[in-house]
Design an enzyme around this catalytic site. Structure first.
Site, PDB file in Angstrom:
ATOM      1  N   HIS A   1       0.855  -1.194   0.000  1.00  0.00           N
ATOM      2  CA  HIS A   1       0.000   0.000   0.000  1.00  0.00           C
ATOM      3  C   HIS A   1       0.883   1.234   0.000  1.00  0.00           C
ATOM      4  CE1 HIS A   1      -3.033   2.933   1.159  1.00  0.00           C
ATOM      5  NE2 HIS A   1      -3.928   2.051   0.699  1.00  0.00           N
TER       6      HIS A   1
ATOM      7  N   ASP B   1      -7.925  -5.090  -0.141  1.00  0.00           N
ATOM      8  CA  ASP B   1      -8.476  -5.951  -1.188  1.00  0.00           C
ATOM      9  C   ASP B   1      -8.223  -7.433  -0.941  1.00  0.00           C
ATOM     10  OD1 ASP B   1      -9.803  -4.205  -2.810  1.00  0.00           O
ATOM     11  OD2 ASP B   1      -8.038  -3.667  -3.978  1.00  0.00           O
TER      12      ASP B   1
HETATM   13  N1  ACO Z   1       3.761  -7.792  -4.885  1.00  0.00           N
HETATM   14  C1  ACO Z   1       5.093  -7.827  -5.029  1.00  0.00           C
HETATM   15  N2  ACO Z   1       5.888  -6.768  -4.869  1.00  0.00           N
HETATM   16  C2  ACO Z   1       5.292  -5.612  -4.542  1.00  0.00           C
HETATM   17  C3  ACO Z   1       3.918  -5.490  -4.384  1.00  0.00           C
HETATM   18  C4  ACO Z   1       3.140  -6.644  -4.566  1.00  0.00           C
HETATM   19  N3  ACO Z   1       1.831  -6.610  -4.406  1.00  0.00           N
HETATM   20  N4  ACO Z   1       3.621  -4.223  -4.053  1.00  0.00           N
HETATM   21  C5  ACO Z   1       4.773  -3.565  -4.017  1.00  0.00           C
HETATM   22  N5  ACO Z   1       5.777  -4.399  -4.319  1.00  0.00           N
HETATM   23  C6  ACO Z   1       7.196  -4.077  -4.355  1.00  0.00           C
HETATM   24  C7  ACO Z   1       7.608  -3.444  -5.661  1.00  0.00           C
HETATM   25  O1  ACO Z   1       7.979  -4.391  -6.602  1.00  0.00           O
HETATM   26  C8  ACO Z   1       8.743  -2.601  -5.208  1.00  0.00           C
HETATM   27  O2  ACO Z   1       9.841  -3.464  -4.943  1.00  0.00           O
HETATM   28  P1  ACO Z   1      11.330  -3.070  -5.318  1.00  0.00           P
HETATM   29  O3  ACO Z   1      11.602  -1.848  -4.506  1.00  0.00           O
HETATM   30  O4  ACO Z   1      12.082  -4.284  -4.938  1.00  0.00           O
HETATM   31  O5  ACO Z   1      11.258  -2.773  -6.790  1.00  0.00           O
HETATM   32  C9  ACO Z   1       8.289  -2.068  -3.852  1.00  0.00           C
HETATM   33  O6  ACO Z   1       7.434  -3.074  -3.358  1.00  0.00           O
HETATM   34  C10 ACO Z   1       7.571  -0.733  -3.910  1.00  0.00           C
HETATM   35  O7  ACO Z   1       6.521  -0.819  -4.883  1.00  0.00           O
HETATM   36  P2  ACO Z   1       5.832   0.430  -5.559  1.00  0.00           P
HETATM   37  O8  ACO Z   1       5.227  -0.010  -6.837  1.00  0.00           O
HETATM   38  O9  ACO Z   1       6.789   1.594  -5.596  1.00  0.00           O
HETATM   39  O10 ACO Z   1       4.717   0.792  -4.525  1.00  0.00           O
HETATM   40  P3  ACO Z   1       3.539   1.771  -4.808  1.00  0.00           P
HETATM   41  O11 ACO Z   1       3.312   2.546  -3.584  1.00  0.00           O
HETATM   42  O12 ACO Z   1       3.753   2.534  -6.070  1.00  0.00           O
HETATM   43  O13 ACO Z   1       2.344   0.779  -5.119  1.00  0.00           O
HETATM   44  C11 ACO Z   1       0.506  -0.595  -4.903  1.00  0.00           C
HETATM   45  C12 ACO Z   1       1.299   0.529  -4.256  1.00  0.00           C
HETATM   46  C13 ACO Z   1       0.068  -0.185  -6.302  1.00  0.00           C
HETATM   47  C14 ACO Z   1      -0.739  -0.860  -4.057  1.00  0.00           C
HETATM   48  C15 ACO Z   1       1.383  -1.858  -4.978  1.00  0.00           C
HETATM   49  O14 ACO Z   1       1.723  -2.284  -3.675  1.00  0.00           O
HETATM   50  C16 ACO Z   1       0.720  -2.981  -5.775  1.00  0.00           C
HETATM   51  O15 ACO Z   1       0.887  -3.029  -6.993  1.00  0.00           O
HETATM   52  N6  ACO Z   1      -0.010  -3.904  -5.083  1.00  0.00           N
HETATM   53  C17 ACO Z   1      -0.733  -4.935  -5.774  1.00  0.00           C
HETATM   54  C18 ACO Z   1      -2.073  -4.413  -6.283  1.00  0.00           C
HETATM   55  C19 ACO Z   1      -3.042  -4.171  -5.170  1.00  0.00           C
HETATM   56  O16 ACO Z   1      -3.186  -4.973  -4.251  1.00  0.00           O
HETATM   57  N7  ACO Z   1      -3.748  -3.048  -5.242  1.00  0.00           N
HETATM   58  C20 ACO Z   1      -4.770  -2.655  -4.262  1.00  0.00           C
HETATM   59  C21 ACO Z   1      -4.263  -1.533  -3.437  1.00  0.00           C
HETATM   60  S1  ACO Z   1      -5.380  -1.105  -2.170  1.00  0.00           S
HETATM   61  C22 ACO Z   1      -6.599  -0.226  -2.977  1.00  0.00           C
HETATM   62  O17 ACO Z   1      -6.403   0.355  -4.012  1.00  0.00           O
HETATM   63  C23 ACO Z   1      -7.886  -0.233  -2.401  1.00  0.00           C
END
Ligand code: ACO
Length: 372
Positions: free
Chosen positions: A257, A308
């Protein structure tokens, strides 16, 4: 800067999210989400978000009555639902129906506080009916019309399944909707506020929000979570599944998140205990796989589940089809979206950020017949 992380885009008095003392905090209008989850109902929370304070007994009764009276859909909307191809994603249906509802509102462009509240109540009331009707139409079932004597969540399950839900089922969906009702400047709410800041009508703002919510990085994640749980099928397969996905650099849906980094999303705590309660009463399968996935993702990536993740197993246990999950999110979030649109109208300045230009430097135009 990338993804506007930590950028504060506006003042708002609707919702506070924070990380304090290693804990995720979520408050609606100053009330802690755990207190609301324990004590309130979706209708009460929707009132709180729209009006800024908890309702008195009389105010709540009146608000519930207004919602119940507004549940029916005009014949034209039912016609639209029967004409859309049955394979249309139900969230696309919801945004199309919202736009159509706007076209039927003679006062679409009126933005006084009273008019905006009236339109909000109508949208909050009608969202569940659109979703339930479309699902029954696409699956060849008779329409089950809304009942004024049922609460918001119970009425939705009744219209969807054609039978009154048990008290536990209705309570579970009600709680889920409280938890989804509002979350500050998430992507869909920001989209709604951007549209409202141009002084576009409320329907246009909600269409922008519904379109944005569908993306799998936002509300579309729970449907993807369910696809994953189905693929894993048994708890003991969760660890190898997660490891392989992460080794391939893939994301595990329902984890991570932007704001609750390294702390538990407070909504997840509530949803997890809800999922557990439902699992004990009805079917433990999805909860057990979810718990195994949670352990594995923490072990290999140190990430925690977001709102979620456990909502997927809750919806599956409530018998809700996978592709309606994001609609359930929208049925809850509509009250937060409307509160933000109203707040934007009342203290408006056009939202118009700048981009950091990284394209080619200025260059001379080459006439067409001089180009190779
Ligand atoms: N699975 C694996 N790795 C992840 C995940 C995940 N779900 N989420 C983040 N990471 C990792 C990224 O790969 C990155 O790793 P790195 O630094 O080794 O490259 C690090 O964590 C940071 O990720 P970002 O993409 O910069 O985080 P951001 O804040 O932009 O994204 C998000 C947040 C979009 C929710 C992300 O965690 C994600 O894609 N999650 C999966 C989708 C999801 O569950 N969405 C629902 C969110 S809650 C809502 O909207 C109600």
């Amino acid at each position: 800067m990338s993804g506007l992380e930590d950028v504060v885009a506006c003042d708002s008095s609707i919702c506070r999210i924070a990380v304090e003392d290693g804990r995720g905090i979520l408050e609606y209008r100053g009330y802690d989400i755990h207190d609301l989850a324990k004590n309130s109902s979706y209708e009460e929370v929707a009132y709180l978000l729209l009006f800024g304070d908890l309702p008195s007994k009389r105010e709540l009764e009146k608000f519930k009555e207004e919602l119940a009276m507004q549940r029916s859909l005009p014949a034209q909307i039912i016609g639209l639902l029967t004409h859309l191809p049955p394979f249309t994603h139900p969230m696309v249906v919801l945004r199309t129906a919202t736009s159509y509802l706007g076209s039927m509102d003679k006062y679409i462009h009126y933005k006084s506080h009273e008019m905006s509240i009236e339109k909000s109540i109508s949208l909050i009331a009608k969202f569940p009916t659109v979703v339930a009707y479309f699902h029954r139409i696409r699956s060849g079932q008779n329409l089950v019309h809304p009942r004024e004597d049922l609460d918001h969540a119970a009425n939705f399950l009744y219209m969807l399944h054609g039978e009154e839900p048990t008290e536990t089922m209705a309570k579970c969906l009600d709680l889920d909707m409280i938890l989804h009702a509002e979350h500050e400047l998430n992507a869909s709410t920001f989209a709604a506020r951007i549209a409202a800041s141009t002084l576009a009508d409320i329907y246009a703002s909600i269409v922008a929000a519904t379109g944005t919510l569908l993306g799998p990085l936002h509300g579309g994640a729970s449907q993807k979570v369910m696809e994953m749980l189905r693929e894993i099928a048994v708890p003991w397969r969760a660890e190898s599944y997660v490891r392989e996905k992460l080794e391939k650099g893939e994301r595990i849906m329902g984890f991570g998140h932007r704001v609750y980094r390294r702390v538990m999303d407070p909504r997840t705590l509530e949803l997890k205990s809800l999922a557990k309660r439902l699992a004990e009463e009805r079917n433990p399968k999805w909860y057990e796989i979810s718990e195994a996935v949670e352990e594995a993702v923490y072990k290999y990536k140190g990430l925690l589940p977001n709102v979620d993740f456990y909502s997927a197993s809750v919806y599956a246990t409530l018998g809700i089809p996978d592709d309606l999950y994001v609609n359930i999110f929208a049925i809850g979030r509509i009250s937060g979206w409307c509160a933000h649109v109203i707040e934007q109208y009342e203290n408006n300045r056009l939202i118009r950020p700048r981009a950091n230009y990284i394209g080619p430097e200025r260059r001379g135009y080459i006439p067409f017949d001089e180009r190779p």
